[in-house]
Design an enzyme around this catalytic site. Sequence first.
Site, PDB file in Angstrom:
ATOM      1  N   TYR A  74       3.443   5.050  10.731  1.00  0.00           N
ATOM      2  CA  TYR A  74       3.750   3.660  11.090  1.00  0.00           C
ATOM      3  C   TYR A  74       4.445   2.866   9.988  1.00  0.00           C
ATOM      4  O   TYR A  74       5.061   1.845  10.271  1.00  0.00           O
ATOM      5  CB  TYR A  74       2.477   2.922  11.534  1.00  0.00           C
ATOM      6  CG  TYR A  74       1.336   2.991  10.545  1.00  0.00           C
ATOM      7  CD1 TYR A  74       1.261   2.106   9.467  1.00  0.00           C
ATOM      8  CD2 TYR A  74       0.330   3.936  10.680  1.00  0.00           C
ATOM      9  CE1 TYR A  74       0.228   2.159   8.557  1.00  0.00           C
ATOM     10  CE2 TYR A  74      -0.714   4.006   9.781  1.00  0.00           C
ATOM     11  CZ  TYR A  74      -0.769   3.121   8.725  1.00  0.00           C
ATOM     12  OH  TYR A  74      -1.793   3.193   7.829  1.00  0.00           O
TER      13      TYR A  74
ATOM     14  N   HIS B 153      -4.153   4.274   4.412  1.00  0.00           N
ATOM     15  CA  HIS B 153      -5.247   3.294   4.375  1.00  0.00           C
ATOM     16  C   HIS B 153      -6.499   3.939   3.795  1.00  0.00           C
ATOM     17  O   HIS B 153      -7.145   3.394   2.902  1.00  0.00           O
ATOM     18  CB  HIS B 153      -5.508   2.764   5.783  1.00  0.00           C
ATOM     19  CG  HIS B 153      -6.721   1.905   5.879  1.00  0.00           C
ATOM     20  ND1 HIS B 153      -6.787   0.633   5.337  1.00  0.00           N
ATOM     21  CD2 HIS B 153      -7.934   2.133   6.444  1.00  0.00           C
ATOM     22  CE1 HIS B 153      -7.971   0.114   5.572  1.00  0.00           C
ATOM     23  NE2 HIS B 153      -8.694   0.998   6.243  1.00  0.00           N
TER      24      HIS B 153
ATOM     25  N   ARG C 274       0.837  -1.197   0.000  1.00  0.00           N
ATOM     26  CA  ARG C 274       0.000   0.000   0.000  1.00  0.00           C
ATOM     27  C   ARG C 274       0.874   1.251   0.000  1.00  0.00           C
ATOM     28  O   ARG C 274       1.426   1.642   1.020  1.00  0.00           O
ATOM     29  CB  ARG C 274      -0.908  -0.009   1.242  1.00  0.00           C
ATOM     30  CG  ARG C 274      -2.116   0.895   1.108  1.00  0.00           C
ATOM     31  CD  ARG C 274      -2.871   0.973   2.411  1.00  0.00           C
ATOM     32  NE  ARG C 274      -2.138   1.789   3.377  1.00  0.00           N
ATOM     33  CZ  ARG C 274      -2.084   1.550   4.687  1.00  0.00           C
ATOM     34  NH1 ARG C 274      -2.686   0.509   5.196  1.00  0.00           N
ATOM     35  NH2 ARG C 274      -1.418   2.344   5.488  1.00  0.00           N
TER      36      ARG C 274
END
Length: 357
Positions: free
Chosen positions: A269, A260, A256
């Site tokens: 993160y 998100h 990704r």
Amino acid sequence: MTISARFEIPYTQILNEQGQLTQALPSFAEDKENLLALYRTMVLMRTFDKKAIALQRTGKMGTYAPITGQEAIATAIGNALRPDDILVPYYRDYAAQVQRGVRMSEILAYWGGDERGSQFQDNQQDLPICVPIASQCLHAAGIAFAFQYRQQARVALTCIGDGGTSEGDFYEAINVAGVWKLPMVFVVNNNQWAISVPLNKQTAAQTIAQKAIAAGFAGVQVDGNDVIACRAVIGEAIEKARRGEGPTLIEALSYRLSDHTTADDGTRYQPKPEVAEAQGKEPLSRMKQWLVTQGHWSDDEEQRLQLSVADEVQTAVDEYLSRPPQPVSTMFDYHFAELPDYLIEQRATAMEEASHA
């Protein structure tokens, strides 16, 4: 009686990250027009993705789930399915939806909070975007059972993220698919992150594909950044299901390269070195490199394509922004056969305030 089980998970890659073939092309890819169609779809969807993010950032759309770096998987799905098959998508399958007649303006409307975006004008059978995690897997199983019961040579294909495979609905769906040998395909977009939770904290299994083994059917892996391999593996699984040979779980390994959703901040993160490495493997650059090397593509053609898809996306944006807004009453009208008293009062208040806005 003691029973021991051994299994292997096959992995398929055809076009590596340098844009070089690792094995012979599958038969569908021998026609360069098929390959160009895959590339054009991926370019279109990356352009769409950037514009959708911009709409959200400027307050013209609600929360949106980006697809940057993951375009190859849904592009392959849309290319492989037949018109009378059924797609049961999750929220990163825009490329498959668009190839199956869903308008980009409808996808934008959905993320803009307008449920009319799920009422597809040119595709009345595929299911709409599913945000509840993994519930779409059971919906697909039900559809596949209907095909089987009616003795129709049709296939239900559903998609899910890696995090969704930790949900009970996923396990229930693969179990019934295996027991009943349903004509369906599960495609897992393993983009390595379930929001901020990395794969190694979601499952102790070495692969997601092997979860199919416990359900009694085949699980395979494919390079999710290789659109040719994705198209080959997904297409084979669809036709296997159509022949009555049961389901397949395909774990497409991607990454990704975005948040998100637009409500998330992946930089908090995702390790920067990991992201940098993944950017070197993304699907568009490797496909373009191979097409250029083969003499199938040029800088002039790329420039024309970029202009064309930009116009196509802008047309979709204009359609979305020109939609007349839904009346405020609709937020109350479709939840109950008869509204309870407290909602009747709220509805009246909301309509009164809207009339003075």
